[in-house]
Design an enzyme around this catalytic site. Structure first.
Site, short mmCIF file in Angstrom:
data_model
loop_
_atom_site.label_atom_id
_atom_site.label_comp_id
_atom_site.label_asym_id
_atom_site.label_seq_id
_atom_site.Cartn_x
_atom_site.Cartn_y
_atom_site.Cartn_z
N LYS A 99 4.55 -0.09 11.04
CA LYS A 99 4.53 0.89 10.67
C LYS A 99 4.02 2.12 10.47
O LYS A 99 4.42 3.58 11.84
CB LYS A 99 3.33 0.60 9.49
CG LYS A 99 3.58 1.69 8.62
CD LYS A 99 2.71 1.42 6.94
CE LYS A 99 3.14 0.67 5.86
NZ LYS A 99 2.02 0.29 4.90
N GLU B 107 1.54 -1.36 0.05
CA GLU B 107 0.16 0.01 -0.31
C GLU B 107 0.91 1.51 0.13
O GLU B 107 1.81 1.28 0.62
CB GLU B 107 -0.69 -0.02 1.27
CG GLU B 107 -1.88 0.13 1.29
CD GLU B 107 -2.96 0.50 2.23
OE1 GLU B 107 -3.44 1.68 2.68
OE2 GLU B 107 -2.74 -0.37 3.09
N ARG C 83 5.69 -13.47 9.02
CA ARG C 83 6.20 -12.34 8.56
C ARG C 83 7.64 -12.32 9.13
O ARG C 83 7.58 -13.11 10.74
CB ARG C 83 5.69 -11.64 8.83
CG ARG C 83 4.85 -10.93 10.46
CD ARG C 83 3.46 -10.23 10.41
NE ARG C 83 4.42 -8.89 10.78
CZ ARG C 83 3.30 -8.44 9.24
NH1 ARG C 83 2.19 -8.21 8.90
NH2 ARG C 83 4.08 -6.71 9.16
#
Ligand code: ATP
Ligand code: MG
Length: 611
Positions: free
Chosen positions: A328, A83, A318
């Site tokens: 983030k 994104e 992950r």
């Protein structure tokens, strides 16, 4: 609220034995990619011809569009779908190396896709930085004569059509409950949800309401389009999830054309399908979304909008790395509250920061191969990443001499004002890179720690009356030293033995145990060096009840002025060197000026952290 939010991974376990497995595979040269469960799946699919019948029209589209195209020349299609709402970090590097690496190894293609269906938050700055970093890591999206850079927002028309197809098939309805009612009626993990009073409205009514939504006839949040699945499903994600919402927001690509936007969980499978993705690889927190992913694609295939074989989603763990944060939100917090200097601060685990720090693309690719891909969450030791950087830099970086904590050494029997050439190899592993000249003169800089007035046991460097070799130069004998009023040694005196110059016949007639590096004081470049260290002092920042900010390492940056061999003045920005005995350093790409580079310490020669 963030519409994109998905269930986050549960508390991660530390897999103690993982480190051993990883540490074992420490080859020095680029390693063949380790096999992993995803490669196993691809091998099986290729053997069974699972995806062999696919057609690819050259551009994304629905079943009819692709049916008119050629058989797909790509054996597999993967994608990297960030994104564009932030900078890439080391975790993304794992996903990039995985997806682009699979495409490379299996004669496929990896699509670079910007998942930009969420309006407002996305910016061109992020798009630019993301493409730059993927290229920097050594990957590209040109394949089979075409660029495969895509923007999910270009599919808004197709996504809208897909929603109408679902409504027409009786598989979606417009719900006018309030957000609060919907939340209550969703049920809980232990209780089933309740059907909405709008669930059984007619197809025609839903279709016309949905068109009204699109035409801007209803207020934001007043209604949503929901998939009609099962309000009693044990998987809450299947309890009639919302697939379209009303949101009057400007979109960076489509402007004000839309006032309804697809939900991420609906958009994602569609993007994969329109692009003919075969293996859609994502992180574990999307595992519970997989049934919905399949549901969307199957329903649209039944209705003829998509064709089999459909994309399949596979989840992997992950990356969690000790001594850094990869969320983030926390990275934004660190930047915005000025705990670091910006997104490319060399202390940050962003790829922009890592590049400035001197971390290498080869090192990241080696790291990705070495840590592999697994199905269970674990923590990877930061040292493994550092070792990968050391290994690749050891191969690529030329050697140079730097005195980081300088003290004067005066060779009293060397003529003042005279100098001579000494020859230092540029790379011990690559003799073809030749030697360079470094000047020797009467006054040198040496490391303060290379002299001891009262040597401890096992100290073989400079000491009163002791002999030591000046690396690439002469053997010298210490004849005395000076101290200041505080007792601090300020200058050391010595005499050189003229017949002992390195590389000349008989130079080794005098045996010495120690060998120290030096820089001629009148031929030195006094440079600013930023001695970077880990950003956090705790392996798991913020674990327990601590605020992760409390774990910031206050010594993660120390700035010093060091004396370097003169040639380093000409180093170009972004050039990496091994400073002998110290570690790897890079000429900073951002703040260096030509002829006056600043150096960043990338990593020490050995792991000094654990001691
Ligand atoms: P967000 O919270 O905004 O979703 P994100 O870190 O997931 O943040 P994306 O831009 O969605 O950011 O990520 C792009 C891709 O990178 C995704 O496919 C995601 O699975 C992958 N990715 C993100 N973080 C990691 C990580 N720590 N390890 C491996 N892959 C990751
Ligand atoms: Mg994400």
């Amino acid at each position: 609220m963030k519409e994109h939010a998905t269930p986050r991974r549960s508390q991660c376990k530390i897999m103690a034995n993982l480190y051993t497995v990883i540490a074992m595979s420490s080859e020095k040269t680029p390693i063949a990619p380790a096999s992993n469960f995803i490669r196993g799946i691809i091998d099986r699919d290729l053997a069974q011809g699972t995806n062999a019948s696919r057609h690819w029209a050259g551009t994304p589209g629905d079943a009819n569009h692709h049916a008119a195209g050629q058989p797909d020349p790509a054996k597999i299609r993967t994608r990297f779908p960030p994104e564009p709402n932030g900078y890439l970090h080391i975790g993304h590097a794992k996903s990039i190396c995985l997806n682009f690496g699979l495409a490379r190894d299996y004669e496929g293609v990896c699509h670079m896709r910007f998942d930009d269906t969420n309006p407002e938050k996305e910016e061109q700055e992020y798009v630019d930085s993301i493409t730059e970093m993927v290229k920097w890591l050594g990957f590209g999206w040109d394949a089979f004569g075409k660029s495969h850079l895509y923007y999910a927002s270009n599919y808004f028309d197709l996504m809208y059509q897909a929603a109408e197809v679902l409504i027409s098939a009786g598989k979606a309805y417009v719900d006018e409950q309030s957000a609060e009612e919907m939340r209550i009626n969703r049920g809980t993990l232990t209780e089933p949800g309740k059907n909405s009073p709008w669930r059984d409205r007619s197809i025609e009514e839903s279709l016309s309401k949905f068109r009204e939504m699109r035409n801007g006839q209803h207020a934001d949040g007043s209604m949503v389009l929901r998939a009609k699945i099962d309000m009693a499903s044990p998987n809450i994600n299947l309890r009639d999830p919302a697939i379209y919402r009303i949101k009057r927001a400007h979109h960076h690509n489509t402007g004000d054309q839309w006032c309804i936007y697809p939900m991420y969980t609906f958009a994602h499978p569609l993007e994969d399908a329109f692009e003919g993705i075969t293996h859609s690889i994502c992180t574990l927190e999307f595992e519970d979304q997989r049934p919905f992913y399949d549901w969307v694609l199957e329903r649209l295939a039944e209705a003829g909008m998509l064709a089999h074989p459909l994309p399949k989603q596979y989840e992997f763990a992950r990356l969690n790395l000790t001594y850094v944060v990869l969320s983030k939100r926390k990275l934004i917090d660190l930047v915005e509250n000025q705990h670091v200097s910006g997104w490319d601060d060399p202390r940050l685990p962003t790829l922009a920061g890592a590049r400035r720090r001197g971390y290498t693309p080869e090192g990241f690719r080696l790291f990705a191969d070495r840590i592999g891909v697994s199905k269970s969450d674990s923590w990877i030791e930061y040292t493994i990443l550092e070792d990968c950087m050391r290994e690749t830099l050891n191969q690529s970086a030329e050697r140079r001499i730097a005195v980081l904590d300088p003290i004067k050494l005066v060779i009293d029997n060397y003529p003042a004002g005279q100098s001579e050439d000494c020859f230092a190899p540029n790379h011990p592993l690559k003799p073809e890179l030749g030697k360079r000249t470094v000047k020797l003169s009467q006054e040198l800089w040496i490391e303060r720690e290379d002299f001891m007035e009262e040597p401890s046991k096992g100290f073989f460097r400079l000491m009163p009356d002791g002999l030591v070799r000046l690396r690439y130069g002469y053997v010298v004998k210490c004849t005395g030293f000076e101290k200041d009023a505080h007792g601090l040694v300020t200058t050391i005196h010595c005499e050189y033995l003229p017949d002992t110059k390195s590389g000349t016949p008989g130079s080794d007639s005098v045996k010495v145990k120690g060998n120290i590096h030096w820089v001629s004081a009148s031929h030195a470049y006094a440079a600013e060096i930023r001695m970077y260290d880990r950003l956090f002092k705790e392996a798991h920042p913020g674990s327990g009840d601590r605020d992760y900010l409390e774990d910031i390492n206050p010594n993660a940056i120390t700035t010093i002025i060091a004396q370097l061999e003169l040639g380093l003045k000409e180093a170009s920005a972004g050039e990496s060197f091994q400073f002998e005995r110290h570690g790897y350093f890079i000429a900073d790409q951002k703040e260096s000026v030509a002829g006056k580079p600043i150096f960043n310490r990338t990593v020490t020669l050995k792991d000094t952290w654990q001691k």
